[in-house]
Scaffold this active site. Structure first.
Site, short mmCIF file in Angstrom:
data_model
loop_
_atom_site.label_atom_id
_atom_site.label_comp_id
_atom_site.label_asym_id
_atom_site.label_seq_id
_atom_site.Cartn_x
_atom_site.Cartn_y
_atom_site.Cartn_z
N SER A 12 -20.38 76.94 -16.32
CA SER A 12 -21.74 77.10 -15.80
C SER A 12 -21.84 78.42 -15.06
O SER A 12 -20.89 78.87 -14.42
CB SER A 12 -22.11 75.92 -14.90
OG SER A 12 -22.06 76.30 -13.54
N LYS A 13 -23.02 79.02 -15.18
CA LYS A 13 -23.24 80.34 -14.60
C LYS A 13 -23.03 80.31 -13.09
O LYS A 13 -22.56 81.27 -12.50
CB LYS A 13 -24.67 80.79 -14.88
CG LYS A 13 -24.76 81.62 -16.13
CD LYS A 13 -26.13 82.27 -16.27
CE LYS A 13 -26.24 82.79 -17.69
NZ LYS A 13 -27.56 82.94 -18.20
N ARG A 14 -23.41 79.19 -12.46
CA ARG A 14 -23.34 79.14 -11.01
C ARG A 14 -21.91 78.87 -10.51
O ARG A 14 -21.46 79.46 -9.56
CB ARG A 14 -24.29 78.07 -10.47
CG ARG A 14 -25.51 78.68 -9.81
CD ARG A 14 -26.60 77.67 -9.59
NE ARG A 14 -27.15 77.21 -10.86
CZ ARG A 14 -27.42 75.93 -11.12
NH1 ARG A 14 -27.16 75.00 -10.23
NH2 ARG A 14 -27.94 75.60 -12.28
N ARG A 15 -21.20 78.00 -11.22
CA ARG A 15 -19.89 77.57 -10.71
C ARG A 15 -18.76 78.50 -11.18
O ARG A 15 -17.84 78.81 -10.44
CB ARG A 15 -19.63 76.14 -11.20
CG ARG A 15 -18.48 75.44 -10.56
CD ARG A 15 -18.28 74.07 -11.19
NE ARG A 15 -18.36 74.17 -12.65
CZ ARG A 15 -19.04 73.34 -13.43
NH1 ARG A 15 -19.71 72.35 -12.91
NH2 ARG A 15 -19.06 73.52 -14.73
N ASP A 16 -18.84 78.91 -12.43
CA ASP A 16 -17.71 79.63 -13.01
C ASP A 16 -18.04 81.10 -13.22
O ASP A 16 -19.20 81.48 -13.33
CB ASP A 16 -17.35 79.00 -14.36
CG ASP A 16 -17.09 77.50 -14.26
OD1 ASP A 16 -16.11 77.12 -13.63
OD2 ASP A 16 -17.91 76.73 -14.80
#
Ligand code: GLU
Length: 395
Positions: A237-241
């Site tokens: 995911s863009k936010r987490r990874d």
């Protein structure tokens, strides 16, 4: 893989940083093109004016070069090809294969709330509306039959046409939707193989229906690549990874290391090694092919002695004779082919599974594999009958 010149394309939408999943897909395309002497096209799918920016396009091209997924042809810009997309839409309308629709989203939602079949309900299908301001053009999806995707990774997923909604191909403002532009460009660029992320698989039956409606000839062979997951097996995911290829480059990762890392996710070279030189990757990489779709691309059924011995016993000659007779003139449709074989089995006191085995091994080579009748539809009557007769002669 097929007889056509191998033409692959990588078709990113420039809506942000270059995702590592996209980079891996680009590498797969690059490697297959190199291995088979094919051509890799770069097509920038920049039709979403609100989300696209020139610097994202530049970023993707720089990152592709950095990782070693250089293209042979292009870049083509989809936004410059709107005329072609529009012509295709007009042609579908003129041929009665698409219709205009003036329903608003609210009206569609109000009508379809709680209905079992999701999507557009076909309200305007037979209203005979002509073009007009704000009217979208929808594809008239066949209500019967099935559409089968030939996929190098997934096998032959089959979709029921009646469950595919009459999807929009041209918006009310006259612009083509993703699916139409994508198909028209693949047709025009004579793309033979589409290797892309598996999130696009639900679009593929629609693409195939459009391809046929536009008279595109032999459709591409597909390969839907699984999405990248993190160490917890969650979709990145863009936010987490950290998903932007550029950020790895800017932090000083070497292109070789990054490429090695991406290429060994979901694939491993023969032997147990973590660092794989590029020339070894180029030589040994295979697209995770399940080995089940080879029957479609070979001249004869694959030869698997164990399957042959198991299937070609007892009633096999009688089953093959009866299948040859039944399949000579019946409609070439999975349900009809199944009924035919059921009747043959019943006459011999056999369950369908038993009656299937000799037909399956004669045509597809193995006792296990993809659903038989859908596979026969793809194989076609001519090749099916030839293989049944060859097997009968061999017993
Ligand atoms: N432009 C699409 C995307 O970036 C790719 C479509 C395709 O490869 O067919 O997701």
């Amino acid at each position: 893989m097929t007889d056509r010149p191998l033409r692959l394309r990588f078709a990113p939408s420039p809506t942000g940083f270059f995702h590592v999943g996209g980079a891996r897909t680009a590498l797969y395309n690059r490697i297959l093109a190199t291995q088979h002497g094919g051509t890799l096209i770069l097509r920038i799918e920049d039709t979403d004016a609100e989300r696209n920016r020139p610097e994202w396009t530049q970023g993707i091209m720089d990152a592709l070069r950095w990782i070693g997924a250089e293209w042979d042809e292009g870049p083509y810009f989809q936004s410059e090809r709107a005329g072609l997309h529009h012509q295709a839409a007009e042609r579908l309308y003129a041929d009665g294969l698409a219709y205009y629709c003036d329903c608003t989203r609210e009206q569609i939602e109000a009508r379809t709330k709680g209905k079992a079949t999701p999507g557009y309900d076909g309200f305007c299908r037979d209203r005979g509306l002509g073009p007009g301001p704000g009217r979208a053009l929808r594809f008239r999806t066949p209500r019967e039959g099935t559409t089968t995707v030939v996929d190098l990774i997934r096998g032959t997923p089959t979709f029921e046409n009646r469950l595919i909604e009459d999807f929009v191909i041209q918006r009310g403002d006259g612009s083509a939707t993703f699916i139409l532009a994508n198909v028209v460009d693949d047709m025009d660029m004579k793309v033979s193989h589409v290797i892309r992320g598996e999130e696009h698989l639900p679009n593929t039956p629609k693409a195939l229906l459009l391809w046929e409606a536009l008279g595109g000839g032999e459709p591409p062979v597909w390969g839907h690549v699984p999405v990248l997951v993190n160490e917890k097996r969650q979709k990145l995911s863009k936010r987490r990874d950290k998903v932007a290829l550029e950020s790895y480059r800017d932090e000083g990762y070497l292109a070789d290391a990054m490429r090695n890392y991406l290429m060994t996710l979901g694939w491993a070279p023969p032997g147990d090694r973590e660092i794989v030189p590029w020339d070894v990757i180029l030589e040994t990489f295979r697209l995770e092919v399940p080995g089940y779709v080879d029957f479609l691309f070979l001249d004869e059924a694959p030869d698997d002695p164990a399957s042959w011995t198991k299937a070609m016993t007892g009633d096999a000659p009688a089953i093959l004779d009866a299948a040859i007779a039944a399949y000579e003139a019946c409609p070439w449709d999975a349900a009809v082919l199944k009924e035919g074989l059921e009747a043959i089995g019943a006459a011999l006191g056999l369950k369908l599974a038993k009656a299937q085995a000799p037909v399956r091994v004669a045509t597809m080579g193995r006792t296990v594999g993809l659903p038989l009748f859908e596979s026969l539809v793809l194989l076609g009557r001519g090749r099916t009958l030839t293989r049944l007769r060859t097997a009968r002669g061999r017993i």
